[in-house]
Design a protein around this motif. Structure first.
Motif, mmCIF file in Angstrom:
data_model
loop_
_atom_site.group_PDB
_atom_site.id
_atom_site.type_symbol
_atom_site.label_atom_id
_atom_site.label_comp_id
_atom_site.label_asym_id
_atom_site.label_seq_id
_atom_site.Cartn_x
_atom_site.Cartn_y
_atom_site.Cartn_z
ATOM 1 N N GLU A 135 0.855 -1.352 -0.101
ATOM 2 C CA GLU A 135 -0.052 -0.030 0.018
ATOM 3 C C GLU A 135 1.065 1.206 0.089
ATOM 4 N N ALA A 136 2.043 1.193 0.578
ATOM 5 C CA ALA A 136 2.910 2.459 0.593
ATOM 6 C C ALA A 136 3.361 2.641 -0.642
ATOM 7 N N TRP A 137 3.576 1.593 -1.285
ATOM 8 C CA TRP A 137 4.142 1.835 -3.027
ATOM 9 C C TRP A 137 3.038 2.463 -3.693
ATOM 10 N N ARG A 138 1.825 1.591 -3.631
ATOM 11 C CA ARG A 138 0.743 2.477 -4.433
ATOM 12 C C ARG A 138 0.775 3.667 -3.887
ATOM 13 N N ASN A 139 0.661 4.028 -2.832
ATOM 14 C CA ASN A 139 0.367 5.404 -2.639
ATOM 15 C C ASN A 139 1.563 6.441 -2.908
ATOM 16 N N CYS A 140 2.924 5.873 -3.085
ATOM 17 C CA CYS A 140 4.001 6.477 -3.816
ATOM 18 C C CYS A 140 3.819 6.804 -5.139
ATOM 19 N N VAL A 141 3.302 5.827 -5.887
ATOM 20 C CA VAL A 141 2.993 5.895 -7.277
ATOM 21 C C VAL A 141 1.794 6.853 -7.480
ATOM 22 N N ASP A 169 0.998 1.955 -15.556
ATOM 23 C CA ASP A 169 0.708 2.878 -16.504
ATOM 24 C C ASP A 169 1.316 4.337 -15.779
ATOM 25 N N ILE A 170 0.951 4.508 -14.557
ATOM 26 C CA ILE A 170 1.288 5.880 -13.910
ATOM 27 C C ILE A 170 3.025 5.845 -13.878
ATOM 28 N N HIS A 171 3.441 4.634 -13.567
ATOM 29 C CA HIS A 171 4.975 4.516 -13.670
ATOM 30 C C HIS A 171 5.706 4.875 -14.927
ATOM 31 N N GLU A 172 5.043 4.418 -15.805
ATOM 32 C CA GLU A 172 5.629 4.739 -17.318
ATOM 33 C C GLU A 172 5.201 5.905 -17.650
ATOM 34 N N MET A 173 4.229 6.667 -17.408
ATOM 35 C CA MET A 173 3.950 7.972 -17.591
ATOM 36 C C MET A 173 5.030 8.861 -17.023
ATOM 37 N N LEU A 174 5.116 8.544 -15.643
ATOM 38 C CA LEU A 174 6.234 9.309 -14.872
ATOM 39 C C LEU A 174 7.668 9.288 -15.600
ATOM 40 N N PHE A 175 7.906 8.160 -15.995
ATOM 41 C CA PHE A 175 9.298 7.837 -16.721
ATOM 42 C C PHE A 175 9.207 8.596 -17.852
ATOM 43 N N GLN A 176 8.370 8.581 -18.736
ATOM 44 C CA GLN A 176 8.266 9.370 -20.210
ATOM 45 C C GLN A 176 8.658 10.636 -19.897
ATOM 46 N N ILE A 179 10.552 11.304 -14.571
ATOM 47 C CA ILE A 179 10.497 11.033 -13.319
ATOM 48 C C ILE A 179 10.750 9.830 -13.200
ATOM 49 N N ASN A 180 11.708 9.183 -12.582
ATOM 50 C CA ASN A 180 12.078 7.920 -12.502
ATOM 51 C C ASN A 180 11.973 7.706 -10.896
ATOM 52 N N LEU A 181 10.906 6.856 -10.711
ATOM 53 C CA LEU A 181 10.646 6.283 -9.100
ATOM 54 C C LEU A 181 11.598 5.488 -8.644
ATOM 55 N N ASN A 182 12.552 4.759 -9.529
ATOM 56 C CA ASN A 182 13.927 4.219 -9.041
ATOM 57 C C ASN A 182 14.587 5.112 -8.074
ATOM 58 N N ASP A 183 14.512 6.271 -8.549
ATOM 59 C CA ASP A 183 15.675 7.296 -7.761
ATOM 60 C C ASP A 183 15.137 7.998 -6.596
ATOM 61 N N VAL A 184 13.767 7.697 -6.343
ATOM 62 C CA VAL A 184 13.220 8.229 -5.177
ATOM 63 C C VAL A 184 13.746 7.633 -3.826
#
Length: 237
Positions: A135-141, A169-176, A179-184
């Motif tokens: 849920e924390a991951w979902r909250n982050c994305v 989908d949200i992860h890919e939208m941010l990456f495009q 915004i790379n969530l791997n760097d968060v």
């Protein structure tokens, strides 16, 4: 009139572990009123960590896990003889008071946390905390997703665009959009743990005239939690 207190003796099962989960009441409105930084406000989380540490010192749990405005407390020594009304009322009031004192500002209205008691068996501890970490991951994305969209569109348009999108989908939208969530920071993706660790202490034994090593436990705040596994909890307890 004592007989009217029909819930006061409701207790958790004897010799059981429990999780007490605390949630901020109407904290969405609180975030707006306090103009918290989105998607994560560093000062807010510093306060949540201090609250978690004070809960740890007061109730000596095995483990505390927190993300957003949620705090889960794993207890093997159940306070108040297991009385559920007492556990919920004291835990919620303690957390609300601690949060208010640590924030040290004048709130527009009183801050409150609710509390619930969850009996748990050893074989389900991992399942529970993995559920909350997911849920924390979902909250982050979702938090980063809606924050990005609101930087481009009105609130209503942003809410409409994110509706129905999956996490990937949200992860890919941010990456495009750079915004790379791997760097968060890890704590934003996986939450924060509070538990005891041992620290090596070297002293001098005057009686034997030599250095001596011992270990002392301390409350450790873990902002770099791994993805939870059964091994993590086996090693912790």
């Amino acid at each position: 009139m004592k007989e009217y207190e029909i819930y006061s003796d409701l207790r958790v099962p004897v010799n059981s572990k429990i999780i007490v989960r605390l949630d901020g009441r109407s904290f969405h409105s609180f975030a707006q009123n306090m103009e918290l930084t989105k998607p994560y406000d560093d000062n807010f989380y510093k306060v949540i960590v201090e609250v978690s540490k004070e809960l740890f010192e007061e109730f000596s749990p095995l483990f505390i896990y927190t993300f957003s405005d949620e705090i889960s407390i794993l207890l093997d020594k159940v306070p108040f003889n297991g009385r559920i009304e007492k556990i919920n009322s004291v835990m919620a009031s303690f957390t609300s008071s601690s949060f208010t004192l640590n924030y040290d500002v004048n709130f527009p209205k009183a801050v409150a946390f609710d509390s619930r008691v969850i009996p748990i068996t050893d074989d389900k501890i991992y399942d529970y905390f993995k559920w909350r970490q997911d849920e924390a991951w979902r909250n982050c994305v979702n938090g980063y997703g809606i924050h990005f969209l609101k930087s481009k569109y009105s609130s209503s348009q942003a809410n409409e665009k994110i509706r129905g999108l999956g996490l990937s989908d949200i992860h890919e939208m941010l990456f495009q959009n750079g915004i790379n969530l791997n760097d968060v920071e890890t704590w934003k993706k996986r939450g924060i743990g509070v538990y005891r660790k041992n620290r090596e202490v070297t002293g001098f034994n005057k009686k034997e005239s030599k250095k001596q090593t011992s270990y002392r436990s301390f409350i450790h705040v873990d902002c770099n939690l791994p993805i939870f596994s059964k091994e993590f909890f086996n090693e912790l307890f």
